[in-house]
Design a protein around this motif. Structure first.
Motif, PDB file in Angstrom:
ATOM      1  N   ARG A   1     -18.686  -0.247   3.787  1.00  0.00           N
ATOM      2  CA  ARG A   1     -17.763  -0.751   2.760  1.00  0.00           C
ATOM      3  C   ARG A   1     -16.575   0.208   2.553  1.00  0.00           C
ATOM      4  NH1 ARG A   1     -21.265  -2.919  -0.782  1.00  0.00           N
ATOM      5  NH2 ARG A   1     -21.859  -0.861  -1.534  1.00  0.00           N
ATOM      6  N   TRP A   2     -16.864   1.501   2.646  1.00  0.00           N
ATOM      7  CA  TRP A   2     -15.805   2.512   2.434  1.00  0.00           C
ATOM      8  C   TRP A   2     -14.655   2.307   3.418  1.00  0.00           C
ATOM      9  CZ3 TRP A   2     -13.916   6.788   5.313  1.00  0.00           C
ATOM     10  CH2 TRP A   2     -13.174   7.713   4.599  1.00  0.00           C
ATOM     11  N   TYR A   3     -14.982   2.076   4.677  1.00  0.00           N
ATOM     12  CA  TYR A   3     -13.936   1.872   5.691  1.00  0.00           C
ATOM     13  C   TYR A   3     -13.145   0.599   5.398  1.00  0.00           C
ATOM     14  CZ  TYR A   3     -16.146   5.502   8.506  1.00  0.00           C
ATOM     15  OH  TYR A   3     -16.632   6.697   8.954  1.00  0.00           O
ATOM     16  N   LEU A   4     -13.863  -0.446   4.983  1.00  0.00           N
ATOM     17  CA  LEU A   4     -13.178  -1.712   4.697  1.00  0.00           C
ATOM     18  C   LEU A   4     -12.260  -1.541   3.486  1.00  0.00           C
ATOM     19  CD1 LEU A   4     -16.129  -4.201   5.270  1.00  0.00           C
ATOM     20  CD2 LEU A   4     -14.156  -3.798   6.774  1.00  0.00           C
TER      21      LEU A   4
ATOM     22  N   GLY B   1      -8.993  -0.281   4.199  1.00  0.00           N
ATOM     23  CA  GLY B   1      -8.091  -1.165   4.940  1.00  0.00           C
ATOM     24  C   GLY B   1      -8.338  -1.319   6.421  1.00  0.00           C
ATOM     25  N   LEU B   2      -9.410  -0.731   6.985  1.00  0.00           N
ATOM     26  CA  LEU B   2      -9.641  -0.937   8.428  1.00  0.00           C
ATOM     27  C   LEU B   2      -9.945  -2.414   8.674  1.00  0.00           C
ATOM     28  CD1 LEU B   2     -11.674   1.961  10.096  1.00  0.00           C
ATOM     29  CD2 LEU B   2      -9.214   1.584  10.023  1.00  0.00           C
ATOM     30  N   SER B   3      -9.426  -2.965   9.757  1.00  0.00           N
ATOM     31  CA  SER B   3      -9.591  -4.389  10.050  1.00  0.00           C
ATOM     32  C   SER B   3     -11.063  -4.719  10.288  1.00  0.00           C
ATOM     33  CB  SER B   3      -8.816  -4.765  11.306  1.00  0.00           C
ATOM     34  OG  SER B   3      -7.527  -4.250  11.246  1.00  0.00           O
ATOM     35  N   PRO B   4     -11.607  -5.682   9.538  1.00  0.00           N
ATOM     36  CA  PRO B   4     -13.037  -6.000   9.690  1.00  0.00           C
ATOM     37  C   PRO B   4     -13.396  -6.391  11.112  1.00  0.00           C
ATOM     38  CG  PRO B   4     -12.053  -7.273   7.887  1.00  0.00           C
ATOM     39  CD  PRO B   4     -10.936  -6.513   8.527  1.00  0.00           C
ATOM     40  N   GLU B   5     -12.464  -7.038  11.829  1.00  0.00           N
ATOM     41  CA  GLU B   5     -12.805  -7.495  13.186  1.00  0.00           C
ATOM     42  C   GLU B   5     -12.797  -6.341  14.185  1.00  0.00           C
ATOM     43  OE1 GLU B   5     -10.177  -8.293  11.428  1.00  0.00           O
ATOM     44  OE2 GLU B   5      -8.348  -8.079  12.629  1.00  0.00           O
ATOM     45  N   ARG B   6     -12.304  -5.166  13.770  1.00  0.00           N
ATOM     46  CA  ARG B   6     -12.309  -4.011  14.674  1.00  0.00           C
ATOM     47  C   ARG B   6     -13.334  -2.965  14.250  1.00  0.00           C
ATOM     48  NH1 ARG B   6      -8.659  -3.169  18.501  1.00  0.00           N
ATOM     49  NH2 ARG B   6      -7.477  -5.052  18.856  1.00  0.00           N
ATOM     50  N   LEU B   7     -14.166  -3.353  13.287  1.00  0.00           N
ATOM     51  CA  LEU B   7     -15.165  -2.418  12.765  1.00  0.00           C
ATOM     52  C   LEU B   7     -16.529  -3.077  12.896  1.00  0.00           C
ATOM     53  CD1 LEU B   7     -14.937   0.319  11.199  1.00  0.00           C
ATOM     54  CD2 LEU B   7     -15.203  -0.996   9.104  1.00  0.00           C
ATOM     55  N   ARG B   8     -17.526  -2.329  13.393  1.00  0.00           N
ATOM     56  CA  ARG B   8     -18.861  -2.920  13.450  1.00  0.00           C
ATOM     57  C   ARG B   8     -19.901  -1.838  13.190  1.00  0.00           C
ATOM     58  NH1 ARG B   8     -19.976  -3.857  19.993  1.00  0.00           N
ATOM     59  NH2 ARG B   8     -20.526  -1.679  20.410  1.00  0.00           N
TER      60      ARG B   8
ATOM     61  N   MET C   1      -7.477   9.062  13.720  1.00  0.00           N
ATOM     62  CA  MET C   1      -6.967   8.257  14.839  1.00  0.00           C
ATOM     63  C   MET C   1      -7.183   6.767  14.567  1.00  0.00           C
ATOM     64  SD  MET C   1      -7.705   8.876  18.820  1.00  0.00           S
ATOM     65  CE  MET C   1      -7.476   7.614  20.068  1.00  0.00           C
ATOM     66  N   ALA C   2      -8.341   6.414  14.012  1.00  0.00           N
ATOM     67  CA  ALA C   2      -8.624   5.000  13.733  1.00  0.00           C
ATOM     68  C   ALA C   2      -7.664   4.457  12.673  1.00  0.00           C
ATOM     69  CB  ALA C   2     -10.071   4.836  13.271  1.00  0.00           C
ATOM     70  N   PHE C   3      -7.436   5.219  11.606  1.00  0.00           N
ATOM     71  CA  PHE C   3      -6.534   4.731  10.552  1.00  0.00           C
ATOM     72  C   PHE C   3      -5.100   4.581  11.084  1.00  0.00           C
ATOM     73  CE2 PHE C   3      -9.788   6.381   7.432  1.00  0.00           C
ATOM     74  CZ  PHE C   3     -10.071   5.141   6.874  1.00  0.00           C
ATOM     75  N   LEU C   4      -4.685   5.523  11.946  1.00  0.00           N
ATOM     76  CA  LEU C   4      -3.334   5.406  12.510  1.00  0.00           C
ATOM     77  C   LEU C   4      -3.230   4.188  13.425  1.00  0.00           C
ATOM     78  CD1 LEU C   4      -2.019   8.934  13.534  1.00  0.00           C
ATOM     79  CD2 LEU C   4      -1.323   7.516  11.621  1.00  0.00           C
ATOM     80  N   MET C   5      -4.213   4.024  14.325  1.00  0.00           N
ATOM     81  CA  MET C   5      -4.139   2.916  15.287  1.00  0.00           C
ATOM     82  C   MET C   5      -4.209   1.576  14.564  1.00  0.00           C
ATOM     83  SD  MET C   5      -5.340   4.175  18.851  1.00  0.00           S
ATOM     84  CE  MET C   5      -4.227   2.953  19.316  1.00  0.00           C
ATOM     85  N   ASP C   6      -5.083   1.538  13.543  1.00  0.00           N
ATOM     86  CA  ASP C   6      -5.307   0.272  12.854  1.00  0.00           C
ATOM     87  C   ASP C   6      -4.096  -0.147  12.021  1.00  0.00           C
ATOM     88  OD1 ASP C   6      -7.687  -1.551  12.516  1.00  0.00           O
ATOM     89  OD2 ASP C   6      -6.963  -1.405  10.462  1.00  0.00           O
TER      90      ASP C   6
END
Ligand code: GAP
Length: 450
Positions: free
Chosen positions: A234-237, A240-247, A326-331
């Motif tokens: 939930r923290w990542y979501l 703002g990380l895209s749900p379809e790129r997070l699993r 890196m993930a936050f920048l790319m996303d």
């Protein structure tokens, strides 16, 4: 992440705009080490602050810790790192390049797949040369404590922050008068002599971890494991990380570390494929049990309700700041067409944005710059800000969009008479006029909504 985000674009943006530089670049750099520039250190601090707020400040069952990087070397004997923290390494006999043998399995030529009975012959992915037999290579950096470099003075740079929390279990339990379940959180540097660092800051030799060791009564561990998997996902979501790129993926038995009974990974879909951001492991009583054995100390909890002494089980959510960076920048990276031009934009969550507000006089006109500087001084005590008066206002908006600044405040000729300024929002590019007297309150409402 938009389709436009590639590792090359992010690396270039990071260098050009002061997020990340190669370490010791003027000397040709050094593999697996990176320096965070003025904007990078802000983004990194904001990631750490958001994590600390969620896992320490807002919870009633967590406390913080900051343990030393160099620990008594017996720690690493007890933890199993001296014996098992190793990767298989192979060398190419032709070009002398070095690889991780387990990663080369992915380089098996297509024709070799699907013939389970035949062991595929793996050759050098660079030159096709013959490879040596795999040798195990311990990933811990060795050093010496004190002036004499002998076996008795060998020490290691910690490969994980976790052990600092296990060895302080009794100290924290007693000084903070905690009851189970409770946890410790720690942010700090870790070091691994990775055979193949790479993918920009994804796999480094020096990196920063954010780790939790959460101590629970045996028997309640599986329930708490699920709790932490959900919390951390939930923290990542929320950021703002895209749900379809997070699993969230449960590891197979053969993927588990030597200390884990069960592990879930939070993974992000980078251009190089699904990759781990965080591991959430059930470490059972492995670490406390081993440290009790090696130190001769009792590392137990006295349960007043049952009158029993128990060795707590541990749930460990463990993430890496550099990978999240890196993930936050790319996303958040995006490109869009605006009036015939391409606008590059970082749609970073406001809490993560390195600069919250940029102050921009419409031009360098001598009447505009002094009031613009006054507005800047008004905002500096509240947020990280930038002042920019170079080039056209359009270009300056683009510069701020590219580094994710959520709001720009523009001072124009009307300001001289109406004592008001324009707030321009990054994503929508909408503009609103606000009296300078209300500016801090208006920005606070946008940046820190109740
Ligand atoms: N205490 C458990 C532990 O260290 P890990 O899966 O080896 O587990 C936890 O590491 C996290 O640390 C990873 O999910 C990753 O985010 C980060 N990490 C590990 N090795 C890294 C490296 N070489 N470079 C950057 N980050 C790394």
């Amino acid at each position: 992440m938009s389709t436009e985000a590639t590792v090359e674009k992010i690396v270039s943006l990071c260098k050009r705009r002061g997020f990340v530089f190669q370490s010791s670049e003027i000397y040709g750099g050094i593999g697996g080490f990176w320096d965070y520039g003025p904007l990078g250190v802000e983004l990194k601090n904001n990631i750490k602050r958001a994590w600390w707020k969620a896992v320490v400040q807002e919870r009633d069952d967590m406390v913080g810790l900051d343990a030393a990087i160099v620990m008594n070397p017996t720690v690493w004997k007890a933890s199993g790192h001296l014996d098992t923290f190793a990767d298989p390494m192979v060398d190419c006999k032709e070009c002398k390049r070095r690889f991780r043998a387990d990663e080369l399995a992915h380089h098996v030529p297509a024709s070799a797949h699907g013939h389970a009975a035949e062991a595929p012959v793996v050759r050098c992915p660079e030159c096709g040369g013959e490879l040596t037999e795999p040798r195990m290579f311990n990933l811990m950096f060795k050093t010496y404590v004190g002036p004499v470099e002998d076996d008795a003075s060998v020490a290691y740079l910690r490969p994980e922050t976790a052990q600092g929390m296990f060895v302080n279990f009794s100290n924290v339990l007693q000084t903070m008068r905690r009851k189970l379940p409770f946890g410790m959180a720690q942010i700090g540097k870790a070091f691994r002599n990775e055979i193949t660092p790479g993918n920009f800051i994804f796999r480094d030799r020096e990196f920063e971890q954010m780790e939790i060791e959460y101590f629970v009564k045996p028997g309640t561990d599986e329930e708490w494991h699920q709790h932490w998997v959900e919390e951390r996902h939930r923290w990542y979501l929320n950021l703002g990380l895209s749900p379809e790129r997070l699993r969230v993926r449960r590891l197979d038995r053969e993927e588990l570390a030597h200390y884990a009974k069960d592990t879930y990974e939070v993974e992000y879909l980078f251009p190089m494929g699904w990759s781990e951001l965080e591991g959430i492991a059930n470490r059972t009583d492995f670490d406390l049990g081993r440290h009790a054995e090696f130190s001769g100390r009792v590392l137990e909890y006295f349960d007043e309700e049952t009158g029993e002494h128990v060795v707590p089980y541990v749930i460990e959510p463990s993430s890496g700041v550099d990978r999240l960076f890196m993930a936050f920048l790319m996303d958040s990276y995006d490109e869009e067409e605006v009036r015939g031009e391409t606008r590059a934009i970082l749609r970073l969550h406001k809490d993560l944005a390195p600069t919250k507000v940029a102050v921009l006089p419409l031009s360098r006109n001598e009447q505009l710059v002094p009031p613009a500087r006054e507005v800047w001084a008004l905002l500096r005590p509240h947020w990280m800000t930038q002042f920019d008066d170079a080039q056209s206002i359009g270009r300056r908006y683009r510069r701020q969009d590219e580094v994710g600044t959520p709001y720009c405040v523009t001072i124009d000729f009307d300001t001289l008479t109406d004592q008001a300024v324009t707030i321009r929002e990054r994503d929508s590019m909408e503009q609103v006029r606000v009296p300078i007297a209300n500016l801090v309150a208006a920005l606070r409402e946008k940046l820190e909504p109740a």
